[in-house]
Write an enzyme that holds these catalytic residues in place. Sequence first.
Site, PDB file in Angstrom:
ATOM      1  N   HIS A 135       0.833  -1.209   0.000  1.00  0.00           N
ATOM      2  CA  HIS A 135       0.000   0.000   0.000  1.00  0.00           C
ATOM      3  C   HIS A 135       0.868   1.259   0.000  1.00  0.00           C
ATOM      4  O   HIS A 135       1.812   1.369   0.783  1.00  0.00           O
ATOM      5  CB  HIS A 135      -0.913   0.021   1.229  1.00  0.00           C
ATOM      6  CG  HIS A 135      -2.087   0.925   1.088  1.00  0.00           C
ATOM      7  ND1 HIS A 135      -1.973   2.301   1.065  1.00  0.00           N
ATOM      8  CD2 HIS A 135      -3.412   0.664   0.928  1.00  0.00           C
ATOM      9  CE1 HIS A 135      -3.172   2.840   0.932  1.00  0.00           C
ATOM     10  NE2 HIS A 135      -4.051   1.867   0.838  1.00  0.00           N
ATOM     11  N   GLY A 151       3.396  22.679  10.647  1.00  0.00           N
ATOM     12  CA  GLY A 151       4.639  21.962  10.885  1.00  0.00           C
ATOM     13  C   GLY A 151       5.769  22.351   9.956  1.00  0.00           C
ATOM     14  O   GLY A 151       5.636  23.244   9.111  1.00  0.00           O
ATOM     15  N   HIS A 168       9.215  14.494   8.714  1.00  0.00           N
ATOM     16  CA  HIS A 168       9.831  13.922   9.911  1.00  0.00           C
ATOM     17  C   HIS A 168      10.761  12.798   9.447  1.00  0.00           C
ATOM     18  O   HIS A 168      10.407  12.022   8.556  1.00  0.00           O
ATOM     19  CB  HIS A 168       8.746  13.382  10.840  1.00  0.00           C
ATOM     20  CG  HIS A 168       9.234  12.898  12.158  1.00  0.00           C
ATOM     21  ND1 HIS A 168       9.881  11.685  12.319  1.00  0.00           N
ATOM     22  CD2 HIS A 168       9.177  13.460  13.398  1.00  0.00           C
ATOM     23  CE1 HIS A 168      10.187  11.515  13.586  1.00  0.00           C
ATOM     24  NE2 HIS A 168       9.762  12.576  14.271  1.00  0.00           N
ATOM     25  N   PRO A 169      11.968  12.666   9.999  1.00  0.00           N
ATOM     26  CA  PRO A 169      12.945  11.704   9.469  1.00  0.00           C
ATOM     27  C   PRO A 169      12.491  10.254   9.482  1.00  0.00           C
ATOM     28  O   PRO A 169      12.932   9.463   8.642  1.00  0.00           O
ATOM     29  CB  PRO A 169      14.174  11.916  10.368  1.00  0.00           C
ATOM     30  CG  PRO A 169      13.680  12.660  11.558  1.00  0.00           C
ATOM     31  CD  PRO A 169      12.527  13.475  11.090  1.00  0.00           C
ATOM     32  N   THR A 170      11.611   9.878  10.393  1.00  0.00           N
ATOM     33  CA  THR A 170      11.141   8.484  10.437  1.00  0.00           C
ATOM     34  C   THR A 170       9.625   8.362  10.308  1.00  0.00           C
ATOM     35  O   THR A 170       9.121   7.322   9.878  1.00  0.00           O
ATOM     36  CB  THR A 170      11.561   7.802  11.750  1.00  0.00           C
ATOM     37  OG1 THR A 170      11.039   8.544  12.874  1.00  0.00           O
ATOM     38  CG2 THR A 170      13.077   7.714  11.851  1.00  0.00           C
ATOM     39  N   ALA A 171       8.889   9.412  10.665  1.00  0.00           N
ATOM     40  CA  ALA A 171       7.426   9.341  10.670  1.00  0.00           C
ATOM     41  C   ALA A 171       6.795  10.029   9.466  1.00  0.00           C
ATOM     42  O   ALA A 171       5.575   9.978   9.299  1.00  0.00           O
ATOM     43  CB  ALA A 171       6.863   9.945  11.956  1.00  0.00           C
ATOM     44  N   GLY A 172       7.600  10.687   8.633  1.00  0.00           N
ATOM     45  CA  GLY A 172       7.099  11.269   7.398  1.00  0.00           C
ATOM     46  C   GLY A 172       6.149  12.430   7.607  1.00  0.00           C
ATOM     47  O   GLY A 172       6.426  13.363   8.370  1.00  0.00           O
TER      48      GLY A 172
END
Length: 297
Positions: free
Chosen positions: A82, A163, A168-172
Amino acid sequence: MTQIIQCIPNFSEGCRTDIVNELIKVGQSIPGVTLVDHTSDTSHNRTVLTLLGCPEGIKAVAVALAKCACKNIDLTKQSGEHPRMGAVDVIPLVPIRNVTMGECVALSQEIGRQISNELGIPVFLYEESATAKNRRNLADIRRGQFEGMAIKMQSPDWKPDFGPAEPHPTAGVVAVGARRPLIAFNANLSTSDVKIAQKIAKRIRGSSGGLKYCKAIGIMLLEENMAQVSMNLVNYEVTSIYSVVELIKVEAARYGVGIVNTELIGIAPARALIDCAEYYLQLKDFNFQQHVLESHI
C-alpha cells in the site's frame, strides 16, 4: 444531543502484532471514544482503526495514536504494497450524528496543529479541510510517498498547512481532513498475476475513465499468492459496491480469471450493503423505510 464523529486513522504497520496491539490499546483508552473495528494486513503492511466518539474524545485519541505511531514506526525500515507517506498516514473525520462537516473541518485543523506542534510532523489538510485545490485529493498529496516527500515539499505548492517544511525523518507526514463516508473494499482474484489486477484497476477507476468516485490499484498478496484489486469508493450513492463487483467480473473474464472473494475494510453504511441486497435479490418495489425492520425502530 450527543455528537458523534467517526475517525478512521490508517497506520503504516500491519506485520508487527506488538505494535498493532499497542495502537489498539491506545484506541481503547480514551473516554468518550469507542473502537468499533480494527483491520491489519501484512501484504499491505497497514492497519486501519475505526473509532466513534465525541469531538473532544476524537481529538484526544487522534493525537495519542499519532504519538504512538511516531514512537514505534520507522518508515526508513518499512515497506508494503500500500502506498504510504507517514507512520500515521491519514486521519479522516466523518460527521455521523449532530455534527456538521464544518465542525469536522475545524476539528481537523485543531488535530493537525497539535500533532505538528507536539511531534514535529508536517500536516496536510485534505478533502473538505483542504486549503488548496491540489490538496483535496489524498492521492495527490501522497504521490511520491515517503521517499519522495523531501524533494516534493521544496515546492511552494507543497508547503504543509502545519509543521516544518520537511518530512519527519522516520514518521514522514500525515494528512488530516473531514470527508464523506468512504468504503474501503477489495476484490481478490483467482490469479497470481498482479499485472492483471493492475489492468483491471486502471479500467475501473474514475481517474482513468472508469467509474466515478472509484479509486483503485492492483497489488499482490504475497502470503495468499493472489492478486487483488484494492479500492476506495468515495461516494457509494453514485458508485455502488455492486457496480464495481460487476465491472470487475467483466474485466476479469477477459483474462480468464474471476473473483475468489471480497473484503470490506473497516465499516460501511448500512445503506450501501442494503443496496447490494436489493440489486442481487432483484427485489420488486423495494423501499428502505418500508421494508427494513431497523428503519422502523
